[in-house]
Design a protein around this motif. Structure first.
Motif, short mmCIF file in Angstrom:
data_model
loop_
_atom_site.label_atom_id
_atom_site.label_comp_id
_atom_site.label_asym_id
_atom_site.label_seq_id
_atom_site.Cartn_x
_atom_site.Cartn_y
_atom_site.Cartn_z
N MET A 1 0.87 -0.96 0.10
CA MET A 1 -0.22 0.00 0.11
C MET A 1 0.92 1.11 -0.12
O MET A 1 0.62 2.26 -0.65
CB MET A 1 -0.82 -0.07 1.19
CG MET A 1 -2.19 0.85 1.05
SD MET A 1 -3.44 -0.16 1.39
CE MET A 1 -4.58 1.47 1.67
N ARG A 2 1.85 0.93 0.65
CA ARG A 2 2.79 2.39 0.96
C ARG A 2 3.36 2.91 -0.66
O ARG A 2 3.43 3.99 -0.89
CB ARG A 2 3.94 2.09 1.51
CG ARG A 2 3.50 1.84 3.01
CD ARG A 2 4.72 1.57 4.08
NE ARG A 2 4.81 2.52 5.01
CZ ARG A 2 5.86 2.81 5.74
NH1 ARG A 2 7.00 1.79 5.51
NH2 ARG A 2 6.00 3.44 6.55
N LEU A 3 3.56 1.77 -1.46
CA LEU A 3 4.24 1.97 -2.82
C LEU A 3 3.10 2.88 -3.57
O LEU A 3 3.19 3.60 -4.43
CB LEU A 3 4.66 0.62 -3.33
CG LEU A 3 5.39 0.72 -4.75
CD1 LEU A 3 6.47 1.65 -4.55
CD2 LEU A 3 5.71 -0.59 -5.10
N ALA A 4 1.89 2.22 -3.56
CA ALA A 4 0.53 2.81 -4.39
C ALA A 4 0.42 4.13 -3.81
O ALA A 4 0.30 4.92 -4.56
CB ALA A 4 -0.46 1.87 -4.10
N ASP A 5 0.57 4.57 -2.36
CA ASP A 5 0.51 5.90 -1.91
C ASP A 5 1.54 6.73 -2.52
O ASP A 5 1.30 7.74 -3.07
CB ASP A 5 0.53 5.85 -0.32
CG ASP A 5 -0.86 5.35 0.18
OD1 ASP A 5 -1.94 5.30 -0.67
OD2 ASP A 5 -0.79 4.91 1.32
N THR A 6 2.92 6.34 -2.45
CA THR A 6 3.80 7.16 -2.85
C THR A 6 3.83 7.38 -4.43
O THR A 6 3.87 8.53 -4.69
CB THR A 6 5.32 6.22 -2.66
OG1 THR A 6 5.33 5.85 -1.19
CG2 THR A 6 6.41 7.16 -3.21
N ARG A 7 3.21 6.28 -5.25
CA ARG A 7 3.28 6.64 -6.64
C ARG A 7 1.98 7.57 -6.83
O ARG A 7 2.13 8.42 -7.45
CB ARG A 7 2.69 5.11 -7.21
CG ARG A 7 2.72 5.40 -8.99
CD ARG A 7 1.94 4.09 -9.57
NE ARG A 7 0.73 3.96 -8.87
CZ ARG A 7 0.36 2.85 -9.10
NH1 ARG A 7 0.83 1.81 -9.42
NH2 ARG A 7 -1.05 2.62 -8.40
N ASP A 8 0.97 7.57 -5.85
CA ASP A 8 -0.03 8.56 -6.11
C ASP A 8 0.49 10.01 -5.67
O ASP A 8 0.15 10.97 -6.65
CB ASP A 8 -1.37 8.19 -5.45
CG ASP A 8 -1.95 6.93 -6.05
OD1 ASP A 8 -1.76 6.62 -7.15
OD2 ASP A 8 -2.96 6.35 -5.10
N THR A 9 1.20 9.92 -4.74
CA THR A 9 1.71 11.22 -4.38
C THR A 9 2.55 11.93 -5.38
O THR A 9 2.59 13.08 -5.56
CB THR A 9 2.44 10.99 -2.76
OG1 THR A 9 1.50 10.42 -2.19
CG2 THR A 9 3.06 12.44 -2.52
N LEU A 10 3.46 10.85 -5.89
CA LEU A 10 4.36 11.46 -6.94
C LEU A 10 3.78 11.86 -8.03
O LEU A 10 4.10 12.98 -8.75
CB LEU A 10 5.61 10.47 -7.13
CG LEU A 10 6.71 10.17 -6.23
CD1 LEU A 10 7.43 9.07 -6.51
CD2 LEU A 10 7.43 11.42 -6.15
N SER A 11 2.72 11.17 -8.52
CA SER A 11 1.94 11.29 -9.70
C SER A 11 1.16 12.56 -9.64
O SER A 11 1.00 13.53 -10.41
CB SER A 11 0.91 10.21 -9.90
OG SER A 11 0.14 10.52 -11.16
N SER A 12 0.69 12.90 -8.35
CA SER A 12 -0.07 14.24 -7.98
C SER A 12 0.95 15.46 -8.08
O SER A 12 0.66 16.50 -8.63
CB SER A 12 -0.53 13.99 -6.66
OG SER A 12 -1.21 15.45 -6.33
N ARG A 13 2.08 15.03 -7.47
CA ARG A 13 3.18 16.16 -7.42
C ARG A 13 3.76 16.63 -8.82
O ARG A 13 3.95 17.72 -9.22
CB ARG A 13 4.42 15.81 -6.54
CG ARG A 13 5.43 16.77 -6.30
CD ARG A 13 4.83 18.04 -5.60
NE ARG A 13 5.79 19.02 -5.51
CZ ARG A 13 5.59 20.38 -5.86
NH1 ARG A 13 4.59 20.90 -6.33
NH2 ARG A 13 6.61 20.93 -5.75
#
Length: 102
Positions: A1-13
């Protein structure tokens, strides 16, 4: 889950950075257009001033030529007056000499 959250955060950024980049590009484009318009106006004004300067210089040269002609006429007039004055003095002397003879 952390990887998905990081990916979403990076994608958003990345999306935010891309939006900031587009905004900066639009600002640069807008400023460039404004500067180009300002530069064009300044070039037109410079052209007008250069034309006015040329016209003023032409008028100045014309007036200088007129002044030179007037100075020449004054010198000629003075020369003519001097010659006439000499003739008048000569006639007066001649007339005075004739009066003495009589």
């Amino acid at each position: 889950m952390r990887l998905a959250d990081t990916r979403d955060t990076l994608s958003s950024r990345v999306g935010e950075v891309e939006a900031e980049l587009r905004a900066a590009q639009q600002l640069i484009s807008s400023k460039s257009s404004a500067l180009l318009i300002l530069l064009t106006e300044k070039e037109q004004r410079l052209s007008q001033l250069t034309q006015q300067k040329t016209e003023i210089e032409t008028k100045l040269h014309s007036k200088e030529a007129i002044l030179s002609s007037k100075e020449s006429l004054v010198a000629s007039k003075d020369s003519i007056i001097g010659g006439l004055q000499e003739q008048l003095d000569h006639l007066r002397k001649s007339h005075t000499a004739q009066d003495r003879k009589i």
